[in-house]
Design an enzyme around this catalytic site. Structure first.
Site, PDB file in Angstrom:
ATOM      1  N   HIS A 111       0.867  -1.185   0.000  1.00  0.00           N
ATOM      2  CA  HIS A 111       0.000   0.000   0.000  1.00  0.00           C
ATOM      3  C   HIS A 111       0.903   1.234   0.000  1.00  0.00           C
ATOM      4  CE1 HIS A 111      -4.213   1.457   1.350  1.00  0.00           C
ATOM      5  NE2 HIS A 111      -3.547   2.484   0.827  1.00  0.00           N
ATOM      6  N   VAL A 112       1.071   1.825  -1.167  1.00  0.00           N
ATOM      7  CA  VAL A 112       1.989   2.958  -1.325  1.00  0.00           C
ATOM      8  C   VAL A 112       1.574   4.118  -0.412  1.00  0.00           C
ATOM      9  CG1 VAL A 112       0.781   4.041  -3.285  1.00  0.00           C
ATOM     10  CG2 VAL A 112       3.256   4.283  -3.070  1.00  0.00           C
ATOM     11  N   HIS A 113       2.559   4.822   0.104  1.00  0.00           N
ATOM     12  CA  HIS A 113       2.306   5.973   0.979  1.00  0.00           C
ATOM     13  C   HIS A 113       3.523   6.880   0.991  1.00  0.00           C
ATOM     14  CE1 HIS A 113       4.077   2.720   3.332  1.00  0.00           C
ATOM     15  NE2 HIS A 113       4.624   3.650   4.109  1.00  0.00           N
ATOM     16  N   LEU A 114       3.291   8.138   1.324  1.00  0.00           N
ATOM     17  CA  LEU A 114       4.350   9.141   1.340  1.00  0.00           C
ATOM     18  C   LEU A 114       4.673   9.507   2.790  1.00  0.00           C
ATOM     19  CD1 LEU A 114       4.711  12.196  -0.888  1.00  0.00           C
ATOM     20  CD2 LEU A 114       4.645  12.556   1.554  1.00  0.00           C
TER      21      LEU A 114
END
Length: 152
Positions: A111-114
């Site tokens: 789950h991509v996140h910054l």
């Protein structure tokens, strides 16, 4: 510290943390802001006070899978959170980054996140390296209240 101790004792939850927290109470999940396509939550194991993650609601593993709307809002929200963190804590700078994939350091690679991490000249970044200790001058619940008030 209470929150950190309670999380450390628990077994790692099965499934995606970011998908699960979306359904939780904002304070319990450390969510400080909810947008249309992304939400912002405090990192439960922050590098510095104010360390947040901007997370798309949709479970995708890489930036190229995000829609233009999701990506644009993520960057707009990042800008908004940076302003709020500057007003609250007066950092000297920020680390801003997407860790895409386990090899790049993503703790939750599915789950991509910054990550947005406030930094100060002379902050205690050496403590983790040398002393294996994190120094946080403010409790997570205090940071949550201050940042949430600023963003909502």
């Amino acid at each position: 510290m209470e929150y950190i101790k309670s999380v450390v004792k628990e077994e790692k939850p099965k499934g995606c943390l970011f998908c699960k927290v979306q359904e939780m109470d904002d304070e319990e999940a450390l969510i400080v802001y909810r947008g249309q396509y992304n939400f912002v939550m405090l990192n439960a194991f922050p590098y510095n006070t104010g360390h947040v993650m901007i997370v798309p609601y949709r479970h995708v593993s890489s930036l190229e899978e995000l829609s233009d709307n999701e990506l644009l809002e993520a960057m707009q929200v990042t800008k908004r959170v940076m302003r709020a963190l500057r007003e609250l804590y007066s950092p000297d700078g920020f680390n801003v980054g997407w860790n895409v994939g386990r090899a790049a350091g993503a703790g939750i690679p599915g789950h991509v996140h910054l990550h947005l991490v406030p930094r100060w000249v002379g902050d205690a970044n050496f403590m983790l390296t040398i002393g294996h200790t994190k120094v946080l001058p403010e409790a997570l619940n205090e940071t949550w209240r201050a940042l949430r008030e600023k963003l909502n």
